[in-house]
Design a protein around this motif. Structure first.
Motif, PDB file in Angstrom:
ATOM      1  N   LEU A  16       7.484  18.111  -4.740  1.00 25.77           N
ATOM      2  CA  LEU A  16       7.533  19.362  -3.960  1.00 25.77           C
ATOM      3  C   LEU A  16       6.738  19.236  -2.669  1.00 25.77           C
ATOM      4  N   THR A  17       6.195  18.059  -2.400  1.00 25.04           N
ATOM      5  CA  THR A  17       5.361  17.870  -1.216  1.00 25.04           C
ATOM      6  C   THR A  17       6.124  17.006  -0.212  1.00 25.04           C
ATOM      7  N   ALA A  18       6.268  17.535   0.986  1.00 22.45           N
ATOM      8  CA  ALA A  18       7.035  16.806   2.004  1.00 22.45           C
ATOM      9  C   ALA A  18       6.160  15.767   2.676  1.00 22.45           C
ATOM     10  N   LYS A  19       5.923  14.658   1.988  1.00 19.56           N
ATOM     11  CA  LYS A  19       5.269  13.543   2.665  1.00 19.56           C
ATOM     12  C   LYS A  19       5.885  12.243   2.186  1.00 19.56           C
ATOM     13  N   ARG A  20       5.548  11.151   2.904  1.00 13.67           N
ATOM     14  CA  ARG A  20       6.104   9.853   2.576  1.00 13.67           C
ATOM     15  C   ARG A  20       5.774   9.509   1.125  1.00 13.67           C
ATOM     16  N   SER A  21       6.796   9.275   0.326  1.00 14.14           N
ATOM     17  CA  SER A  21       6.556   8.941  -1.065  1.00 14.14           C
ATOM     18  C   SER A  21       7.667   8.040  -1.551  1.00 14.14           C
ATOM     19  N   TYR A  22       7.716   7.815  -2.855  1.00 10.36           N
ATOM     20  CA  TYR A  22       8.721   6.894  -3.391  1.00 10.36           C
ATOM     21  C   TYR A  22      10.070   7.565  -3.541  1.00 10.36           C
ATOM     22  N   ILE A  23      10.115   8.860  -3.306  1.00 17.29           N
ATOM     23  CA  ILE A  23      11.342   9.620  -3.491  1.00 17.29           C
ATOM     24  C   ILE A  23      11.302  10.784  -2.501  1.00 17.29           C
ATOM     25  N   ALA A  24      12.466  11.168  -1.980  1.00 19.09           N
ATOM     26  CA  ALA A  24      12.507  12.282  -1.024  1.00 19.09           C
ATOM     27  C   ALA A  24      12.074  13.564  -1.729  1.00 19.09           C
ATOM     28  N   PRO A  68     -11.743   6.506  -1.553  1.00 22.22           N
ATOM     29  CA  PRO A  68     -10.616   6.740  -0.637  1.00 22.22           C
ATOM     30  C   PRO A  68      -9.733   7.891  -1.107  1.00 22.22           C
ATOM     31  N   ALA A  69      -9.706   8.967  -0.322  1.00 22.02           N
ATOM     32  CA  ALA A  69      -8.971  10.177  -0.712  1.00 22.02           C
ATOM     33  C   ALA A  69      -7.462   9.945  -0.729  1.00 22.02           C
ATOM     34  N   SER A  70      -6.979   9.005   0.068  1.00 24.33           N
ATOM     35  CA  SER A  70      -5.531   8.738   0.097  1.00 24.33           C
ATOM     36  C   SER A  70      -5.120   7.772  -1.005  1.00 24.33           C
ATOM     37  N   PHE A  71      -5.921   7.723  -2.057  1.00 23.80           N
ATOM     38  CA  PHE A  71      -5.715   6.750  -3.126  1.00 23.80           C
ATOM     39  C   PHE A  71      -4.314   6.835  -3.733  1.00 23.80           C
ATOM     40  N   MET A  72      -3.712   8.016  -3.708  1.00 25.02           N
ATOM     41  CA  MET A  72      -2.434   8.152  -4.423  1.00 25.02           C
ATOM     42  C   MET A  72      -1.280   7.363  -3.815  1.00 25.02           C
ATOM     43  N   THR A  73      -1.429   6.938  -2.549  1.00 24.18           N
ATOM     44  CA  THR A  73      -0.382   6.066  -2.010  1.00 24.18           C
ATOM     45  C   THR A  73      -0.353   4.725  -2.759  1.00 24.18           C
ATOM     46  N   VAL A  74      -1.426   4.398  -3.470  1.00 19.77           N
ATOM     47  CA  VAL A  74      -1.406   3.182  -4.303  1.00 19.77           C
ATOM     48  C   VAL A  74      -0.187   3.220  -5.230  1.00 19.77           C
ATOM     49  N   ILE A  75       0.097   4.402  -5.746  1.00 18.85           N
ATOM     50  CA  ILE A  75       1.270   4.527  -6.629  1.00 18.85           C
ATOM     51  C   ILE A  75       2.554   4.590  -5.794  1.00 18.85           C
ATOM     52  N   SER A  76       2.631   5.537  -4.863  1.00 15.29           N
ATOM     53  CA  SER A  76       3.920   5.762  -4.195  1.00 15.29           C
ATOM     54  C   SER A  76       4.373   4.540  -3.413  1.00 15.29           C
ATOM     55  N   GLN A  77       3.432   3.763  -2.864  1.00 16.38           N
ATOM     56  CA  GLN A  77       3.815   2.565  -2.097  1.00 16.38           C
ATOM     57  C   GLN A  77       3.614   1.279  -2.893  1.00 16.38           C
ATOM     58  N   ARG A  78       3.290   1.377  -4.161  1.00 11.79           N
ATOM     59  CA  ARG A  78       3.134   0.197  -5.051  1.00 11.79           C
ATOM     60  C   ARG A  78       2.138  -0.787  -4.443  1.00 11.79           C
ATOM     61  N   ILE A  79       0.976  -0.290  -4.062  1.00 10.76           N
ATOM     62  CA  ILE A  79      -0.033  -1.132  -3.410  1.00 10.76           C
ATOM     63  C   ILE A  79      -0.802  -1.930  -4.458  1.00 10.76           C
ATOM     64  N   THR A  80      -1.126  -3.168  -4.118  1.00 13.15           N
ATOM     65  CA  THR A  80      -2.076  -3.941  -4.915  1.00 13.15           C
ATOM     66  C   THR A  80      -3.378  -4.015  -4.141  1.00 13.15           C
ATOM     67  N   MET A  81      -4.465  -3.521  -4.743  1.00 15.53           N
ATOM     68  CA  MET A  81      -5.791  -3.646  -4.141  1.00 15.53           C
ATOM     69  C   MET A  81      -6.547  -4.652  -4.979  1.00 15.53           C
ATOM     70  N   LYS A  82      -7.126  -5.631  -4.321  1.00 18.56           N
ATOM     71  CA  LYS A  82      -7.817  -6.641  -5.111  1.00 18.56           C
ATOM     72  C   LYS A  82      -9.157  -6.979  -4.483  1.00 18.56           C
ATOM     73  N   GLY A  83     -10.196  -6.842  -5.271  1.00 21.37           N
ATOM     74  CA  GLY A  83     -11.519  -7.268  -4.834  1.00 21.37           C
ATOM     75  C   GLY A  83     -11.706  -8.737  -5.157  1.00 21.37           C
ATOM     76  N   PHE A  84     -12.529  -9.399  -4.373  1.00 23.12           N
ATOM     77  CA  PHE A  84     -12.785 -10.817  -4.666  1.00 23.12           C
ATOM     78  C   PHE A  84     -14.189 -11.181  -4.199  1.00 23.12           C
ATOM     79  N   ILE A  85     -14.691 -12.252  -4.761  1.00 21.70           N
ATOM     80  CA  ILE A  85     -15.998 -12.797  -4.392  1.00 21.70           C
ATOM     81  C   ILE A  85     -15.759 -14.271  -4.096  1.00 21.70           C
TER      82      ILE A  85
END
Lengths: 355, 355
Positions: A60-68, B271-288
């Motif tokens: 229900l939120t109009a922002k870039r996502s995995y589905i329109a 990071p407040a925009s964390f949910m794009t991790v799901i919608s854009q299928r992001i991989t975040m990886k820490g390393f040493i």
């Protein structure tokens, strides 16, 4: 023939307003072609069970996502379990016959006129099942658990696996696969009531379960993960994700499946313990089940077998009250009212029709 | 023989207090064995350049991390470029000779008595180099850029790569490898001044650079990444990580290398925009970088070659003023005073000694 529909009407600012008068959705009744006067390329189905999914708030939120996003004024999007009433004259060669149970991309309405690509035959597991399995263990939620846990999380027998939203439709399948199929050393669930926690341990075989509404849940999480967390399957985000980051083992895999605690937030909460991503070399990976579409067939075969073998048990929360009950049920889903897959019963099925 | 040392004295509550009277560190002078009366199993070195590293703030915090915290009362931990003064009598078969330039785990002091495992010969690149290369391009910072960018981020020629802290020691090497070695389509840097941004584009070959202190930096980031971000190499965390999450392309890889904006925070910012991790299928990886120790040799060979070929240019910020300048220089590092690797000159090197 009359058809009731629930229309997406007012974009919510934060949480969904379930009122059908001035709320997020409204009810409308439209006329539908008689079953003997169907468009020749359509199939008429009767909706029996609507799927309720945590992702719906995001739609229900109009922002870039995995589905329109769902368009304002359109029938609310959603899958359902439906039954074929009649098949258009051009589709007589299609596999669909009146009486067939189908998984339908119907949206929230009592009847739907769909093209053959919008419905799928329901495949029942070897030992028998119910049509609603196609929305839970043998549907998107089961598939989500399957790919998220096995492909992204990939737990080993020595691993400690933690599942948030563990009594939800996806979480409970993920936890059972981790414990019963993969044989993970320790599987710990987080859920929102003592009854859910008891069910996870006593019925589904989790090693421990924590009620995140307990004041000392963080302390309980620490005690329940003496060797830290190797795989975290996250359905909730927020404080629970944060606490699990702080408990991550070296090289932990964090499966970012959902963030139900944040979907209604106007300002989402980022995980403050994010820096352990570096110190513990954590991999966090988001995924969308649609990306695995080519592997659905093999996955459903596995899930059917495990269901038949009793390695996975099913749980459903079926909300009565017809189509009109859907908006309030969706609000209740975010409040954690369900155990397992939540559905709205739009039209009851006579006992004889259950397979 | 007298030796000045900087001692870790008072744990900082947030930022480091650079005063040597009541601040985070204090100065002490101790007596050191004469070079003719060394312990037989030790090597005496003279420290010339101290390495300053963003990770140092974390080393002062007693919590579970990739390395034990520095103990109160101990010499502050750190690498340095040093020169061998004399070698203990038991170590005459060791490869070290008086006059050799070495990379030393000396800590913050003028002289150090070390065992042979605490120092390493400095290997100079084919075209010639300076001893301080061993702290920058051919040291931990170069290696960190190398493994983080190539192994974790793995950019392809069609990718847009964004680097935060791009004018810092690690960021500038990561950006140059992405552009010049991997040939990424677009490499964009974020840095804290217009002069740094100009240097990134004009000297180091970045396609664009953004001063994150500009009021409209988010808008600039959007314009600079018209095809979104495929690889983000993060040294800063905080708002920049958040903005890059919001600009992530599908299947983006986020290399979590550092979070300098958060090291002094009492309450870190997730990071407040964390949910794009799901919608854009992001991989975040820490390393040493330490986890790649077995591959250091091959990596240093690559880095030396690229340096000799001019694919990578070096930048250093050398702070004068002797050992006592180190605490203030570390504070300045967190404020972004450096371009490239920041070091403190403990003892100058005569021009003839530069190789």
């Amino acid at each position: 023939m009359q058809n009731k529909q629930i229309i997406y009407t007012n974009p919510p600012s934060a949480g969904i307003n379930p009122s059908l008068n001035g709320g997020t959705f409204s009810l409308q009744t439209v006329s539908l072609a008689d079953k003997d006067h169907l468009p020749a390329d359509k199939i008429l189905v009767r909706v029996h069970y609507l799927s309720l999914d945590p992702a719906m708030r995001q739609w229900l939120t109009a922002k870039r996502s995995y589905i329109a996003p769902v368009e304002r004024g359109a029938v609310m999007r959603g899958q359902s379990i439906a039954r074929v009433i009649s098949v258009g004259s051009q589709l007589t060669d299609s596999p669909f016959q009146p009486g067939d149970w189908v998984l339908a991309y119907s949206g929230w309405q009592e009847y739907a006129l769909l093209s053959s690509t919008e419905i799928q035959q329901i495949a029942f597991p070897p030992g028998g099942g119910t049509p609603t399995d196609a929305l839970s263990v043998l549907g998107m939620t089961g598939l989500t658990a399957y790919f998220g846990l096995l492909d992204v999380g990939n737990p080993r027998p020595t691993d400690t696996v933690v599942i948030s939203g563990a009594a939800g439709a996806t979480g409970m399948v993920a936890g059972q696969i981790a414990k019963k199929v993969r044989g993970a050393k320790r599987v710990v669930g987080l859920a929102g009531s003592q009854a859910k926690c008891d069910m996870l341990v006593k019925e589904l075989g989790f090693d421990a379960a924590i009620n995140y509404k307990d004041a000392d849940w963080r302390e309980q999480l620490k005690k329940a993960t003496p060797e830290y967390i190797d795989v975290f399957f996250d359905n909730t985000g927020g404080d629970i994700l944060d606490a699990c980051l702080a408990r991550a083992a070296r090289n932990a895999r964090f499966v970012i499946c959902g963030a139900i605690s944040q979907y209604n937030a106007t300002k989402p909460q980022g995980p403050a313990s994010f820096m352990t991503v570096i110190s513990q070399r954590i991999t966090m990976k988001g995924f969308i089940v649609f990306d695995y579409a080519k592997q659905y067939g093999a996955a459903l075969q596995d899930l059917s077998t495990w269901l038949a073998q009793g390695l996975i048990k099913r749980k459903e929360t079926i909300v009565p009250g017809g189509l009109e009950a859907a908006p309030q049920a969706l609000v209740d889903l975010y409040a954690g009212a369900n155990t397992g897959k939540m559905m709205v019963e739009v039209a009851p099925v006579k006992p004889a029709a259950r397979l």
